[in-house]
Motif scaffolding. Structure first.
Motif, mmCIF file in Angstrom:
data_model
loop_
_atom_site.group_PDB
_atom_site.id
_atom_site.type_symbol
_atom_site.label_atom_id
_atom_site.label_comp_id
_atom_site.label_asym_id
_atom_site.label_seq_id
_atom_site.Cartn_x
_atom_site.Cartn_y
_atom_site.Cartn_z
ATOM 1 N N ARG A 29 0.821 -1.218 0.000
ATOM 2 C CA ARG A 29 0.000 0.000 0.000
ATOM 3 C C ARG A 29 0.848 1.257 0.000
ATOM 4 N NH1 ARG A 29 -2.984 -2.922 4.015
ATOM 5 N NH2 ARG A 29 -1.983 -1.658 5.639
ATOM 6 N N SER A 30 2.163 1.094 -0.012
ATOM 7 C CA SER A 30 3.111 2.231 -0.024
ATOM 8 C C SER A 30 2.939 3.116 1.203
ATOM 9 C CB SER A 30 2.946 3.056 -1.301
ATOM 10 O OG SER A 30 3.254 2.291 -2.439
ATOM 11 N N GLU A 31 2.699 2.485 2.356
ATOM 12 C CA GLU A 31 2.637 3.256 3.591
ATOM 13 C C GLU A 31 4.050 3.739 3.936
ATOM 14 O OE1 GLU A 31 0.363 1.830 6.841
ATOM 15 O OE2 GLU A 31 -1.087 0.780 5.567
ATOM 16 N N PRO A 32 4.162 4.814 4.752
ATOM 17 C CA PRO A 32 5.482 5.381 5.063
ATOM 18 C C PRO A 32 6.452 4.321 5.587
ATOM 19 C CG PRO A 32 3.749 6.830 5.870
ATOM 20 C CD PRO A 32 3.075 5.581 5.383
ATOM 21 N N LEU A 33 7.704 4.423 5.150
ATOM 22 C CA LEU A 33 8.704 3.424 5.506
ATOM 23 C C LEU A 33 8.856 3.300 7.019
ATOM 24 C CD1 LEU A 33 10.904 1.429 4.655
ATOM 25 C CD2 LEU A 33 12.510 3.353 4.555
ATOM 26 N N GLU A 34 8.875 4.418 7.734
ATOM 27 C CA GLU A 34 9.057 4.358 9.185
ATOM 28 C C GLU A 34 7.916 3.589 9.842
ATOM 29 O OE1 GLU A 34 10.026 7.276 13.015
ATOM 30 O OE2 GLU A 34 9.939 8.090 10.982
ATOM 31 N N SER A 35 6.680 3.764 9.358
ATOM 32 C CA SER A 35 5.535 3.034 9.919
ATOM 33 C C SER A 35 5.670 1.541 9.656
ATOM 34 C CB SER A 35 4.228 3.553 9.319
ATOM 35 O OG SER A 35 4.037 4.922 9.603
ATOM 36 N N VAL A 36 6.098 1.193 8.445
ATOM 37 C CA VAL A 36 6.270 -0.219 8.092
ATOM 38 C C VAL A 36 7.332 -0.863 8.983
ATOM 39 C CG1 VAL A 36 7.009 -1.813 6.287
ATOM 40 C CG2 VAL A 36 5.533 0.117 5.709
ATOM 41 N N LEU A 37 8.477 -0.198 9.117
ATOM 42 C CA LEU A 37 9.578 -0.776 9.897
ATOM 43 C C LEU A 37 9.228 -0.848 11.382
ATOM 44 C CD1 LEU A 37 12.662 0.904 8.169
ATOM 45 C CD2 LEU A 37 11.662 -1.355 7.745
ATOM 46 N N ALA A 38 8.501 0.157 11.883
ATOM 47 C CA ALA A 38 8.096 0.129 13.295
ATOM 48 C C ALA A 38 7.164 -1.050 13.558
ATOM 49 C CB ALA A 38 7.419 1.442 13.674
ATOM 50 N N ARG A 39 6.223 -1.282 12.645
ATOM 51 C CA ARG A 39 5.300 -2.415 12.789
ATOM 52 C C ARG A 39 6.083 -3.736 12.758
ATOM 53 N NH1 ARG A 39 -0.107 -2.900 11.318
ATOM 54 N NH2 ARG A 39 -0.891 -4.971 11.861
ATOM 55 N N LEU A 40 7.069 -3.820 11.885
ATOM 56 C CA LEU A 40 7.894 -5.020 11.794
ATOM 57 C C LEU A 40 8.663 -5.259 13.086
ATOM 58 C CD1 LEU A 40 9.135 -7.353 10.151
ATOM 59 C CD2 LEU A 40 10.802 -5.712 9.235
ATOM 60 N N MET A 41 9.229 -4.197 13.667
ATOM 61 C CA MET A 41 9.995 -4.344 14.902
ATOM 62 C C MET A 41 9.112 -4.801 16.062
ATOM 63 S SD MET A 41 13.120 -3.799 14.116
ATOM 64 C CE MET A 41 12.542 -4.794 12.733
ATOM 65 N N LEU A 42 7.897 -4.262 16.155
ATOM 66 C CA LEU A 42 6.976 -4.687 17.209
ATOM 67 C C LEU A 42 6.594 -6.157 17.037
ATOM 68 C CD1 LEU A 42 4.666 -1.541 17.416
ATOM 69 C CD2 LEU A 42 6.351 -2.284 19.108
ATOM 70 N N LEU A 43 6.444 -6.585 15.786
ATOM 71 C CA LEU A 43 6.126 -7.986 15.503
ATOM 72 C C LEU A 43 7.264 -8.902 15.965
ATOM 73 C CD1 LEU A 43 4.340 -10.154 14.117
ATOM 74 C CD2 LEU A 43 5.607 -9.669 12.002
ATOM 75 N N ILE A 44 8.495 -8.530 15.682
ATOM 76 C CA ILE A 44 9.649 -9.348 16.084
ATOM 77 C C ILE A 44 9.776 -9.364 17.604
ATOM 78 C CG2 ILE A 44 12.150 -9.621 15.922
ATOM 79 C CD1 ILE A 44 10.678 -10.245 13.330
ATOM 80 N N GLU A 45 9.607 -8.204 18.239
ATOM 81 C CA GLU A 45 9.725 -8.125 19.702
ATOM 82 C C GLU A 45 8.688 -9.009 20.400
ATOM 83 O OE1 GLU A 45 11.469 -3.553 20.101
ATOM 84 O OE2 GLU A 45 9.353 -3.976 20.501
ATOM 85 N N ALA A 46 7.514 -9.162 19.789
ATOM 86 C CA ALA A 46 6.445 -9.962 20.402
ATOM 87 C C ALA A 46 6.781 -11.450 20.432
ATOM 88 C CB ALA A 46 5.138 -9.746 19.641
ATOM 89 N N GLN A 47 7.802 -11.870 19.683
ATOM 90 C CA GLN A 47 8.154 -13.293 19.617
ATOM 91 C C GLN A 47 9.135 -13.704 20.708
ATOM 92 O OE1 GLN A 47 6.198 -14.705 17.295
ATOM 93 N NE2 GLN A 47 5.632 -12.559 16.966
ATOM 94 N N ALA A 48 9.690 -12.742 21.438
ATOM 95 C CA ALA A 48 10.670 -13.084 22.473
ATOM 96 C C ALA A 48 10.607 -12.055 23.596
ATOM 97 C CB ALA A 48 12.084 -13.140 21.887
ATOM 98 N N GLU A 49 10.668 -12.530 24.826
ATOM 99 C CA GLU A 49 10.606 -11.619 25.962
ATOM 100 C C GLU A 49 11.920 -10.860 26.126
ATOM 101 O OE1 GLU A 49 9.580 -13.846 29.402
ATOM 102 O OE2 GLU A 49 7.554 -14.347 28.694
ATOM 103 N N GLU A 50 11.802 -9.645 26.661
ATOM 104 C CA GLU A 50 12.953 -8.822 27.042
ATOM 105 C C GLU A 50 13.860 -8.477 25.871
ATOM 106 O OE1 GLU A 50 14.914 -10.819 30.207
ATOM 107 O OE2 GLU A 50 13.223 -10.630 31.593
ATOM 108 N N MET A 51 13.334 -8.510 24.653
ATOM 109 C CA MET A 51 14.146 -8.160 23.485
ATOM 110 C C MET A 51 13.635 -6.845 22.902
ATOM 111 S SD MET A 51 14.869 -10.377 20.028
ATOM 112 C CE MET A 51 13.147 -10.364 19.510
ATOM 113 N N LEU A 52 14.543 -5.926 22.619
ATOM 114 C CA LEU A 52 14.211 -4.653 21.987
ATOM 115 C C LEU A 52 14.861 -4.630 20.607
ATOM 116 C CD1 LEU A 52 15.060 -2.364 25.054
ATOM 117 C CD2 LEU A 52 12.881 -3.460 24.528
ATOM 118 N N CYS A 53 14.117 -4.189 19.616
ATOM 119 C CA CYS A 53 14.623 -4.263 18.240
ATOM 120 C C CYS A 53 14.699 -2.886 17.600
ATOM 121 C CB CYS A 53 13.733 -5.163 17.390
ATOM 122 S SG CYS A 53 13.705 -6.875 17.935
#
Length: 555
Positions: free
Chosen positions: A159-183
């Motif tokens: 959908r060509s959403e802003p790159l920062e929004s896409v990457l932020a959503r991706l980082m939250l998704l990765i963080e949700a897979q492991a406790e105490e990890m910041l991405c």
């Protein structure tokens, strides 16, 4: 063979002996026997303790009441098949516990005891595997949620959403897979020498701000070094690793202790940035992070390359639009000259009159003041015409502001007035009042209107002079503004209606065939739509819509 299996084998071999119940009751599983036709003959004590169903109540089909209704038919189908074929039966189902009426997953196994090739008895066990099954179900559900999250991020990219929004959503998704990890994701700058902020939704804001713009190099923390070396950099303890010497205080103040960074590559192998996992205590990789890193770097690479491709496309479209504007201005040379000469001629005339009045013995100062006001007004008019022309000719990035589309349409009409007079075309306007304000680039929207107006005049070159009418109108369509340019020319066949918007398709000899293609891309970039409709009489009407500025701001 494990101890339980050996005990069961011994029990089955001695079923007729008096100590069989003692052996069966010693097992942690439910143990049962059945006749060759499947009638239950025996349950050990574990069955009664677990289900609360007595042997008498379990006779016939009574035992079936303990199975979960959704699993009963599945079990019966497998069990009946084994009764027909003599094959072992193994199936999972949920069994109700008498203690709290809850269901728990069990693994049932049944084996035939044969004599002279005939089944003489069935022996079976029911083993509680609820923890294993529930863990497997939870892992499958988590994996499904993870895959769904990846799909959602990819849809954001599409959908060509802003790159920062896409990457932020991706980082939250990765963080949700492991406790105490910041991405985080850092991007490599255009000059290839510095890091730029990409996304770090969970890292401290001061830390994010401090590392934005930092140089890359062989000793620049985990991320700067990973980009420089183009390979992963694992720092298990920031406080002792020399790569973090210049950033140790910043990391300490931010509560960060470990950082593992992996480069993000383009399809051609070029470093685009880095993905990092942070921890608040010293941490070594366990191996489970490899999949998360692979997903993060792969999707981030897609997002970054997609954004760069779109930026390059916009630059190319801007250059094409500029060429098209200059081409249109070349066709409007006479009109532009007229629009400038008219106020200049008035200025010269009023100035000559003022000189004559001043040469007299008793000049009328009031008349001179009025003439000077006319000179000033015509000077501003000429200046405004030149400003518009310079805007059309200048190569610049689009700048969206809130616009009155009627005003934009009038300005475009004024630029073609003289051209229309020379071609014998009557220009008509039908501007609606109280149109919604739109958000757009004035120059680009004027370019679209000029292109449609010039096309309309070209289409009427063979039309009888008295019938050459070109109408530009505006109206409201829902929450949008609609602009229409209607000519009385030769028209276009319905089959050609979409062809005219394709690049390099032209109905005019010597035409580039880019005007309408560029116009459509401009309108679509503004969130609108451009199309044409055949008139009930001669000619066609080109229409385009633009969303209101409030609608666009909300979206």
């Amino acid at each position: 063979m494990n101890q339980q299996a050996r005990a069961l084998e011994k029990a089955t071999a001695s079923a007729a002996e008096p100590h069989f119940p003692l052996l069966a009751d010693a097992l942690p599983q439910i143990v049962w026997t059945a006749s060759p036709d499947g009638e239950i003959e025996y349950f050990n004590k574990r069955w009664f303790d677990y289900t609360g169903i007595s042997f008498e109540d379990a006779q016939g089909s009574g035992w079936q009441s303990a199975l979960h209704p959704d699993d009963l038919q599945i079990y019966l189908d497998r069990w009946n098949k084994s009764l027909r074929t003599g094959e072992n039966c193994e199936v999972e189902f949920r069994l109700r516990s008498a203690s709290d009426a809850s269901y728990h997953w069990q693994l049932s196994r049944a084996q035939a005891w044969e004599k002279n090739g005939q089944v003489t008895k069935w022996f079976g066990t029911i083993t509680d595997v609820d923890l294993i099954v529930c863990r497997d179900l939870a892992e499958r559900k988590q994996e499904e949620v993870f895959r769904t999250g990846q799909s959602q991020v990819l849809e954001m990219i599409a959908r060509s959403e802003p790159l920062e929004s896409v990457l932020a959503r991706l980082m939250l998704l990765i963080e949700a897979q492991a406790e105490e990890m910041l991405c985080s994701i850092l991007l490599l700058s255009d000059d290839g020498g510095h890091v730029r902020h990409g996304a770090a939704p969970s890292l401290p804001a001061d830390y994010v701000k401090a590392v934005d713009g930092a140089p890359i190099g062989p000793k620049n923390g985990s991320c700067g070094t990973a980009m420089y070396l183009a390979k992963p950099v694992i720092v298990t303890d920031i406080f002792t690793n020399p790569l973090w010497e210049d950033y140790r205080g910043l990391a300490k103040a931010s509560g960060l202790r470990a950082c593992w960074s992996t480069p993000i590559f383009s399809g051609s192998g070029k470093v685009l940035g880095s993905f990092a996992m942070y921890y608040r205590q010293p941490q070594r990789p366990s191996g489970s992070e490899a999949k998360l890193t692979e997903v993060a770097t792969h999707i981030a690479g897609i997002a970054i390359e997609h954004q760069r491709a779109e930026d390059e496309l916009r630059r190319t479209q801007g250059q094409l639009a500029h060429v098209a504007r200059v081409t249109t201005m070349g066709e409007l040379t006479a009109s532009i000259a007229h629009e400038v000469n008219q106020p200049l001629g008035a200025i010269v005339g009023n100035a000559d009159i003022c000189l004559d009045w001043l040469a007299g013995e008793h000049p009328d100062l009031w008349k001179i003041a009025e003439a000077l006001e006319d000179i000033s007004r015509d000077g501003h008019r000429a200046s405004e015409v030149i400003r518009r022309i310079r805007g059309l000719a200048k190569k610049q990035l689009p700048q969206k502001i809130t616009l009155d589309i009627n005003e934009v349409a009038r300005e475009a009409q004024e630029l073609v007035n003289h051209e229309a007079n020379m071609r014998g075309v009557t220009l008509l306007t039908e501007f609606a009042a109280e149109l919604p304000a739109v958000s757009g680039d004035r120059v680009q929207l004027q370019q679209v209107l000029l292109n449609l107006l010039m096309n309309g005049m070209d289409a009427m070159s063979t039309t009888e002079r008295q019938q050459r009418r070109l109408t530009i109108g505006t109206t409201r369509k829902g929450g949008q503004a609609l602009v229409a340019v209607c000519d009385c020319g030769v028209g276009i066949e319905q089959a050609q209606a979409d062809q005219v918007f394709k690049a390099f398709h032209s109905t005019k000899s010597g035409g580039m065939g880019m005007g309408l293609a560029i116009s459509r891309s401009i309108i679509e970039a503004h969130g609108g739509r451009l199309w044409l409709e055949a008139n009930s009489g001669p000619g066609v009407t080109f229409k385009f819509t633009l969303p209101s500025s409030t609608t666009e701001a909300h979206s």
